[in-house]
Design an enzyme around this catalytic site. Structure first.
Site, PDB file in Angstrom:
ATOM      1  CG  HIS A 247      37.098  33.098  36.915  1.00  0.00           C
ATOM      2  ND1 HIS A 247      37.010  33.913  38.009  1.00  0.00           N
ATOM      3  CD2 HIS A 247      38.262  33.406  36.304  1.00  0.00           C
ATOM      4  CE1 HIS A 247      38.072  34.688  38.044  1.00  0.00           C
ATOM      5  NE2 HIS A 247      38.853  34.407  37.018  1.00  0.00           N
ATOM      6  N   GLY A 248      36.413  30.973  39.866  1.00  0.00           N
ATOM      7  CA  GLY A 248      35.843  31.187  41.196  1.00  0.00           C
ATOM      8  C   GLY A 248      35.181  29.964  41.790  1.00  0.00           C
TER       9      GLY A 248
ATOM     10  CG  HIS B 288      50.550  33.617  36.819  1.00  0.00           C
ATOM     11  ND1 HIS B 288      50.350  33.247  35.520  1.00  0.00           N
ATOM     12  CD2 HIS B 288      49.377  34.170  37.238  1.00  0.00           C
ATOM     13  CE1 HIS B 288      49.102  33.539  35.165  1.00  0.00           C
ATOM     14  NE2 HIS B 288      48.490  34.120  36.171  1.00  0.00           N
TER      15      HIS B 288
ATOM     16  CD  GLU C  32      42.825  30.092  31.759  1.00  0.00           C
ATOM     17  OE1 GLU C  32      43.189  31.200  32.173  1.00  0.00           O
ATOM     18  OE2 GLU C  32      42.228  29.285  32.449  1.00  0.00           O
TER      19      GLU C  32
ATOM     20  CB  THR D 265      41.908  36.769  38.568  1.00  0.00           C
ATOM     21  OG1 THR D 265      41.699  35.549  37.844  1.00  0.00           O
ATOM     22  CG2 THR D 265      40.589  37.220  39.173  1.00  0.00           C
ATOM     23  CB  THR D 266      40.250  36.094  33.632  1.00  0.00           C
ATOM     24  OG1 THR D 266      41.552  35.530  33.465  1.00  0.00           O
ATOM     25  CG2 THR D 266      39.646  36.379  32.282  1.00  0.00           C
TER      26      THR D 266
ATOM     27  N   GLY E 189      41.265  26.512  39.615  1.00  0.00           N
ATOM     28  CA  GLY E 189      42.636  26.796  40.009  1.00  0.00           C
ATOM     29  C   GLY E 189      42.773  27.211  41.455  1.00  0.00           C
ATOM     30  CG  HIS E 190      42.511  31.190  44.334  1.00  0.00           C
ATOM     31  ND1 HIS E 190      41.763  31.177  45.486  1.00  0.00           N
ATOM     32  CD2 HIS E 190      43.619  31.906  44.600  1.00  0.00           C
ATOM     33  CE1 HIS E 190      42.404  31.888  46.412  1.00  0.00           C
ATOM     34  NE2 HIS E 190      43.519  32.343  45.895  1.00  0.00           N
TER      35      HIS E 190
ATOM     36  CG  ASP F 188      47.629  30.334  35.721  1.00  0.00           C
ATOM     37  OD1 ASP F 188      48.239  29.561  34.975  1.00  0.00           O
ATOM     38  OD2 ASP F 188      46.645  31.010  35.352  1.00  0.00           O
TER      39      ASP F 188
ATOM     40  CD  GLU G 269      37.003  28.006  31.268  1.00  0.00           C
ATOM     41  OE1 GLU G 269      37.938  27.654  30.522  1.00  0.00           O
ATOM     42  OE2 GLU G 269      37.170  28.382  32.444  1.00  0.00           O
TER      43      GLU G 269
ATOM     44  NE  ARG H 164      60.370  36.169  49.952  1.00  0.00           N
ATOM     45  CZ  ARG H 164      60.869  35.678  51.080  1.00  0.00           C
ATOM     46  NH1 ARG H 164      61.892  34.857  51.066  1.00  0.00           N
ATOM     47  NH2 ARG H 164      60.344  36.015  52.234  1.00  0.00           N
TER      48      ARG H 164
ATOM     49  CG  ASN I   4      44.668  27.989  36.201  1.00  0.00           C
ATOM     50  OD1 ASN I   4      45.730  28.279  36.743  1.00  0.00           O
ATOM     51  ND2 ASN I   4      44.137  28.737  35.258  1.00  0.00           N
TER      52      ASN I   4
HETATM   53  N1  PXP Z   1      38.996  29.595  33.562  1.00  0.00           N
HETATM   54  C1  PXP Z   1      39.566  30.726  33.078  1.00  0.00           C
HETATM   55  C2  PXP Z   1      39.309  31.112  31.674  1.00  0.00           C
HETATM   56  C3  PXP Z   1      40.411  31.512  33.895  1.00  0.00           C
HETATM   57  O1  PXP Z   1      40.964  32.631  33.396  1.00  0.00           O
HETATM   58  C4  PXP Z   1      40.677  31.074  35.206  1.00  0.00           C
HETATM   59  C5  PXP Z   1      41.617  31.861  36.069  1.00  0.00           C
HETATM   60  O2  PXP Z   1      42.891  31.837  35.501  1.00  0.00           O
HETATM   61  C6  PXP Z   1      40.067  29.892  35.651  1.00  0.00           C
HETATM   62  C7  PXP Z   1      39.210  29.181  34.820  1.00  0.00           C
HETATM   63  C8  PXP Z   1      40.300  29.363  37.034  1.00  0.00           C
HETATM   64  O3  PXP Z   1      39.729  30.253  37.941  1.00  0.00           O
HETATM   65  P1  PXP Z   1      40.016  30.055  39.503  1.00  0.00           P
HETATM   66  O4  PXP Z   1      41.481  30.219  39.703  1.00  0.00           O
HETATM   67  O5  PXP Z   1      39.201  31.135  40.126  1.00  0.00           O
HETATM   68  O6  PXP Z   1      39.542  28.671  39.843  1.00  0.00           O
END
Ligand code: PXP
Length: 236
Positions: free
Chosen positions: A190-191, A49, A69, A99-100, A212-213, A8, A150, A17, A6
């Site tokens: 997520h996370g 974003h 997404e 975040t979600t 992602g993060h 984003d 998911e 900025r 991800n």
């Molecule tokens: N899956 C979904 C559905 C999400 O909304 C997100 C965050 O945008 C992620 C995965 C990725 O989560 P993270 O950025 O915490 O890894």
């Protein structure tokens, strides 16, 4: 297990900025080159974003697999059917959230989501639904004919004590087993980070992780290619 990255938060940094860099399209290409199985991005209603032009350019650049997404509403269905990602993941969206924050409530939104799923699938787009590891929610995902789910791993990622971690992990495992038996494809995310992902890898029913993060955070220090490769090394 496949890895979707991800991107984003590359755009989050750019928007800090309101400038043109870093470019999420460059990130998508570098993730592809580093071996990611696909790219994930979230076009939010508030465009905080990723924006519409990013999405158009990301679609052009990504030949592997693009997972968009989005909230399940008419505006987003219109955009998805025009841009044609390989897959859409339907997520809940609140303007004030960082975040979600959790999975979709498929039970109460069943009729609405069935229509959205039908419209997307009719346009040739696979549909995934982001849900908590809750069997009653997953049951509805197959009844509205989603292709996959998911599983939201956020509660597992945020769990602090050993017993909480085990409890959340077991919910994810049970959800994955149930979903697979119901004929749904199974992904999770997520996370997840370089540490907590290791246990999730034991769940054989999960075919793909969306992360992602933690990858983007590491990329600040190592470069994005190395950050993706490090995650792939753990997954493999
Ligand atoms: N899956 C979904 C559905 C999400 O909304 C997100 C965050 O945008 C992620 C995965 C990725 O989560 P993270 O950025 O915490 O890894």
């Amino acid at each position: 297990m496949r890895l979707g990255v991800n991107i984003d938060h590359i755009a989050t940094l750019r928007e800090a900025r309101k400038t043109y860099e870093p470019d999420p399209v460059a990130a998508a290409i570098l993730c592809d080159l580093a071996g990611a199985d696909g790219i994930v991005c979230h076009l939010r209603e508030d465009r905080r974003h990723i924006n519409d032009e990013d999405l158009r350019r990301i679609r052009e650049a990504v030949n592997s697999h693009l997972n968009l997404e989005m909230a399940g509403n008419d505006e987003m269905v219109r955009i998805a059917t025009k841009i044609r990602p390989d897959m859409v993941t339907l997520v809940p969206e609140k303007r004030e959230e960082l975040t979600t924050e959790g999975g979709l409530d498929v039970i109460s939104l069943k009729d609405h989501l069935r229509d959205i799923v039908f419209r997307l699938k009719s346009a040739g787009i696979k549909v995934s639904i982001f849900v908590d590891p809750d069997i009653s929610q997953i049951k509805q995902c197959s009844s509205i004919e989603a292709d996959l789910i998911e599983i939201h791993t956020g509660h597992y990622a945020n769990a602090k004590t050993e017993s909480e971690i085990i409890e959340e992990f077991e919910k994810i495992r049970a959800a994955a087993v149930y979903a697979e038996k119901s004929g749904l494809g199974v992904s999770a995310g997520h996370g997840l980070n370089y540490h907590n992902v290791k246990d999730i890898l034991q769940i054989e029913e999960i075919e793909e992780l969306n992360i992602g993060h933690s990858i983007i955070a590491r990329s600040v220090f190592t470069g994005i290619g190395k950050a993706v490769e490090d995650m792939i090394d753990i997954i493999k």
